[in-house]
Write a protein that holds these residues in place. Structure first.
Motif, PDB file in Angstrom:
ATOM      1  N   GLN A 125       8.112   7.681  -0.056  1.00 51.45           N
ATOM      2  CA  GLN A 125       8.245   6.420  -0.794  1.00 51.45           C
ATOM      3  C   GLN A 125       9.362   6.531  -1.831  1.00 51.45           C
ATOM      4  O   GLN A 125       9.478   7.563  -2.512  1.00 51.45           O
ATOM      5  N   THR A 126      10.152   5.477  -1.967  1.00 50.08           N
ATOM      6  CA  THR A 126      11.147   5.470  -3.043  1.00 50.08           C
ATOM      7  C   THR A 126      10.395   5.493  -4.382  1.00 50.08           C
ATOM      8  O   THR A 126       9.373   4.843  -4.535  1.00 50.08           O
ATOM      9  N   ALA A 172       0.835  -1.190   0.000  1.00 55.55           N
ATOM     10  CA  ALA A 172       0.000   0.000   0.000  1.00 55.55           C
ATOM     11  C   ALA A 172       0.878   1.251   0.000  1.00 55.55           C
ATOM     12  O   ALA A 172       1.833   1.340   0.763  1.00 55.55           O
ATOM     13  N   HIS A 173       0.551   2.188  -0.873  1.00 54.42           N
ATOM     14  CA  HIS A 173       1.347   3.405  -0.984  1.00 54.42           C
ATOM     15  C   HIS A 173       1.023   4.344   0.166  1.00 54.42           C
ATOM     16  O   HIS A 173      -0.138   4.559   0.500  1.00 54.42           O
ATOM     17  N   ALA A 185       3.161   9.256  -7.480  1.00 56.16           N
ATOM     18  CA  ALA A 185       2.770  10.243  -6.466  1.00 56.16           C
ATOM     19  C   ALA A 185       3.894  11.245  -6.240  1.00 56.16           C
ATOM     20  O   ALA A 185       5.058  10.964  -6.526  1.00 56.16           O
ATOM     21  N   ALA A 186       3.525  12.384  -5.732  1.00 55.44           N
ATOM     22  CA  ALA A 186       4.515  13.413  -5.415  1.00 55.44           C
ATOM     23  C   ALA A 186       3.985  14.255  -4.260  1.00 55.44           C
ATOM     24  O   ALA A 186       2.777  14.319  -4.023  1.00 55.44           O
ATOM     25  N   THR A 187       4.916  14.862  -3.565  1.00 56.67           N
ATOM     26  CA  THR A 187       4.553  15.754  -2.463  1.00 56.67           C
ATOM     27  C   THR A 187       5.260  17.089  -2.701  1.00 56.67           C
ATOM     28  O   THR A 187       6.436  17.101  -3.086  1.00 56.67           O
ATOM     29  N   VAL A 188       4.525  18.162  -2.508  1.00 54.68           N
ATOM     30  CA  VAL A 188       5.094  19.487  -2.738  1.00 54.68           C
ATOM     31  C   VAL A 188       5.004  20.288  -1.442  1.00 54.68           C
ATOM     32  O   VAL A 188       3.942  20.372  -0.820  1.00 54.68           O
ATOM     33  N   ALA A 202      13.400  -0.680   2.106  1.00 54.54           N
ATOM     34  CA  ALA A 202      13.181  -1.046   0.699  1.00 54.54           C
ATOM     35  C   ALA A 202      12.223  -0.064   0.035  1.00 54.54           C
ATOM     36  O   ALA A 202      12.370   0.263  -1.132  1.00 54.54           O
ATOM     37  N   ALA A 203      11.243   0.416   0.789  1.00 49.06           N
ATOM     38  CA  ALA A 203      10.174   1.206   0.186  1.00 49.06           C
ATOM     39  C   ALA A 203      10.263   2.700   0.475  1.00 49.06           C
ATOM     40  O   ALA A 203       9.609   3.489  -0.207  1.00 49.06           O
TER      41      ALA A 203
END
Lengths: 200, 152
Positions: B126-127, A158-159, A185-188, B101-102
């Motif tokens: 997250q990588t 899960a991300h 995904a990205a965070t700013v 790892a992540a």
């Protein structure tokens, strides 16, 4: 006084009870039993003793656990191996002690034979260990960072968006935005300087 | 039962090895310093192509339509070893604090061209994800100045 030793005839009675006589002899004994009450009594007594003995042996056999049979068969195999092998040369006591694990086979047995014998005895452990190691190796290959298989594993997990353990913007205020699309995904973190009248 | 216990022991030991293999002490990171302005025609630097969708449609980038790369850097960060990034506008320092790892856990400082500290952050992300820090440029308040980074 009667002779305690079994006569030739008594021996025949025993063989009759044990079913060891040929057909003609057996018929003769049966005729004699029909005529002679003493012979009949002896045959009955012998039959009871045989039945008792058989019952006792069956009970004793049932009491032996299955793994004891395995051990017995292994002992038999071992004896067969020893019998098949050439006579062992004299082995120093210290060498014999150091090779106690391999002593199932003669000291001069080839290394390959010893290894295969050991593998045969530990087959279950070896197969289980190999399967476990293979599974773990496969996971390691797929999950290694930067590897070709990294993406599917990471997608399966899960991300989680970025988290900030600490954030300090001495010259202004900050805003955090999470952006996500098919590219990932990205965070700013946007810092609005204090002297800016209007932010974003 | 003994066989099961042995298999479990092997699996645990191997997973321990796997954990140590992926819990590396380094991270390969890409850094992009870029400006965001509003122009007559939209323009995105080729180096920013992987971020094109985000720059075109997502806040805060949707406020601009022209994106130009100022500095492009690839660095392998070693755990607990600070790396200075020479930017066209200002300076940045980055340090790998932890990684699994992540995910990576970094320490980032960003100083403006005047030497003043703009940001001091400790993000954990997250990588493979991009992490941006941005502010308005001192001379043109409507323009943006960004540092984007991504680690594997």
């Amino acid at each position: 006084m009667a002779d305690p030793k079994p006569t030739g005839t008594d021996l025949e009675l025993m063989q009759h009870v044990d079913g060891e006589l040929d057909e003609a002899a057996d018929r003769e004994v049966e005729l004699r039993i029909g005529r002679d009450p003493d012979a009949r009594a002896k045959v009955d007594a012998l039959g009871e003793v045989s039945e008792l003995l058989r019952g006792h042996l069956e009970l004793a056999t049932d009491a032996v656990p299955a793994r004891r049979f395995d051990q017995i068969w292994r002992e038999i195999d071992k004896q067969l191996d020893l019998a098949a092998a050439p006579a062992p040369a004299a082995v120093p006591a210290e060498r014999a002690a150091s090779e106690s694990v391999m002593m199932v086979l003669p000291a001069q047995a080839s290394l390959w034979r010893r290894v295969t014998h050991w593998l045969d005895r530990k087959r279950g452990y070896v197969i289980t260990a190999m399967v476990s190691a293979g599974a773990v190796a496969a996971i390691a290959l797929v999950a290694r960072p930067g590897g070709t298989g990294a993406a599917p594993v990471e997608q399966a997990v899960a991300h989680r968006p970025a988290e900030l353990e600490a954030l300090d913007t001495p010259g202004g205020t900050w805003t955090m935005m999470n952006v996500s699309d098919e590219d990932g995904a990205a965070t700013v973190i946007w810092v609005t300087p204090e002297d800016t009248v209007e932010g974003l | 039962m003994n066989r099961l216990a042995l298999a479990a022991a092997i699996a645990v030991a191997s997973l321990g090895g796997l954990r140590s293999a992926v819990a590396d002490d380094k991270a390969d990171c890409s850094f992009l310093e870029f400006t965001a302005t509003k122009g007559k025609e939209p323009a995105i630097d080729p180096d920013l192509k992987p971020l094109e969708k985000k720059l075109a449609h997502s806040a805060p980038f949707a406020s601009w339509n022209t994106f130009r790369v100022q500095t492009k850097l690839d660095k392998t960060l070693q755990k607990s070893k600070a790396e200075a990034l020479a930017l066209k506008t200002g300076t940045a320092n980055v340090i790998l604090r932890e990684r699994s790892a992540a995910r990576v856990n970094l320490g980032i400082t960003l100083d403006g061209a005047d030497g003043k500290r703009v940001l001091d952050a400790k993000p954990d992300f997250q990588t493979g994800d991009w992490f941006f820090v941005g502010t308005s440029t001192p001379n043109a308040k409507d323009d943006g100045h960004f540092l984007a980074l991504m680690c594997k």
